[in-house]
Design a protein around this motif. Structure first.
Motif, short mmCIF file in Angstrom:
data_model
loop_
_atom_site.label_atom_id
_atom_site.label_comp_id
_atom_site.label_asym_id
_atom_site.label_seq_id
_atom_site.Cartn_x
_atom_site.Cartn_y
_atom_site.Cartn_z
N ASP A 255 121.94 73.60 31.80
CA ASP A 255 121.47 74.74 32.21
C ASP A 255 120.27 75.01 33.00
OD1 ASP A 255 123.56 76.70 29.96
OD2 ASP A 255 124.19 75.78 31.78
N ARG A 256 119.29 74.19 32.35
CA ARG A 256 117.93 73.99 32.61
C ARG A 256 117.55 72.40 32.92
NH1 ARG A 256 113.68 77.17 28.87
NH2 ARG A 256 114.17 75.38 27.44
N MET A 257 117.02 72.31 34.29
CA MET A 257 116.59 71.09 34.62
C MET A 257 115.25 71.06 34.84
SD MET A 257 119.43 69.17 34.94
CE MET A 257 118.95 67.89 36.10
N GLY A 258 114.63 70.24 34.52
CA GLY A 258 112.93 69.71 34.64
C GLY A 258 112.69 68.77 35.15
N TRP A 259 111.24 68.59 35.55
CA TRP A 259 110.54 67.37 35.97
C TRP A 259 109.55 67.14 35.08
CZ3 TRP A 259 112.11 63.49 38.93
CH2 TRP A 259 113.19 63.49 39.85
N PHE A 260 109.34 66.23 34.54
CA PHE A 260 108.12 65.90 33.66
C PHE A 260 107.54 64.48 34.12
CE2 PHE A 260 108.56 68.54 29.76
CZ PHE A 260 109.69 69.10 30.04
N PHE B 291 103.80 71.68 44.79
CA PHE B 291 105.17 71.10 44.39
C PHE B 291 106.22 72.24 44.32
CE2 PHE B 291 103.59 67.32 41.25
CZ PHE B 291 102.74 66.94 42.23
N VAL B 292 107.40 71.69 44.87
CA VAL B 292 108.58 72.54 44.78
C VAL B 292 109.74 71.99 44.38
CG1 VAL B 292 110.05 73.84 46.47
CG2 VAL B 292 107.57 73.74 46.95
N ILE B 293 110.33 72.81 43.26
CA ILE B 293 111.70 72.03 42.84
C ILE B 293 112.88 72.93 43.31
CG2 ILE B 293 111.53 73.67 40.57
CD1 ILE B 293 112.80 71.54 38.98
N SER B 294 113.74 72.30 43.60
CA SER B 294 115.08 72.92 44.23
C SER B 294 116.28 72.31 43.75
CB SER B 294 115.04 73.04 45.56
OG SER B 294 115.02 71.59 46.03
N GLN B 295 117.49 72.88 43.88
CA GLN B 295 118.83 72.36 43.39
C GLN B 295 119.74 72.57 44.29
OE1 GLN B 295 120.59 74.30 39.87
NE2 GLN B 295 120.71 71.97 38.88
N ASP B 296 120.69 71.82 44.45
CA ASP B 296 121.62 71.95 45.42
C ASP B 296 122.74 72.94 45.21
OD1 ASP B 296 123.99 68.99 45.28
OD2 ASP B 296 123.07 70.21 43.86
N ASN B 297 123.58 73.39 46.11
CA ASN B 297 124.88 74.42 45.54
C ASN B 297 125.56 73.77 44.72
OD1 ASN B 297 123.76 76.19 47.36
ND2 ASN B 297 124.76 75.62 48.96
N THR C 265 115.58 68.21 43.21
CA THR C 265 114.65 67.72 44.20
C THR C 265 113.46 68.18 43.71
OG1 THR C 265 116.30 67.33 45.95
CG2 THR C 265 114.01 67.21 46.42
N LEU C 266 112.50 67.32 43.64
CA LEU C 266 111.01 67.79 43.55
C LEU C 266 110.17 67.20 44.93
CD1 LEU C 266 109.01 69.27 41.61
CD2 LEU C 266 108.47 66.81 40.79
N GLN C 267 109.62 68.14 45.42
CA GLN C 267 108.93 67.93 46.92
C GLN C 267 107.64 67.91 46.29
OE1 GLN C 267 110.06 67.08 50.20
NE2 GLN C 267 107.77 66.81 50.32
#
Length: 125
Positions: free
Chosen positions: A32-37, A68-74, A80-82
């Protein structure tokens, strides 16, 4: 069981950009929660950015806000982390993480149960 596979790391000069991707599989209720570390050499792992699957809301560490920008596809299978305006201090191994324990702060590693193998980002000055 959740599986996470990162890709997209590399070496860039300061000011450059990279795009990291995390392919996620497994029960959606466990991610339910996705992160980048990230974990710089000799330092502790730190939270960079988080996205909530239910509404797409995001959280960023102060050190990366505006860059940085985090996004998730539909389909919620790719996060993705830009990374933009990269600095040498952004050099680290970057990890994708997934979890569903909202009792802990979103940028704390202990809040996540599943981790990818990591992808290296190196920024030269």
């Amino acid at each position: 069981q959740v599986q996470l596979v990162e890709s997209g790391g590399g070496s860039v000069q300061a000011g450059g950009s990279l795009r990291l991707s995390c392919a996620a599989s497994g029960p959606m209720y466990l991610r339910d929660r996705m992160g980048w570390f990230r974990q710089p050499p000799g330092k502790e792992r730190e939270g960079v950015a988080v996205i909530y699957g239910v509404d797409g809301s995001t959280v960023y560490a102060d050190s990366v806000k505006g860059r940085f920008v985090i996004s998730q596809d539909n389909t919620k299978t790719t996060v993705t982390l830009q990374l933009s305006s990269l600095k040498p201090e952004d050099t680290a191994m970057y990890y994708c993480a997934a979890g569903s324990d909202f009792s802990l702060d979103s940028l704390v590693a202990a809040a996540y149960d599943y981790w990818g193998q990591g992808t290296q980002v190196t920024v030269s000055s």
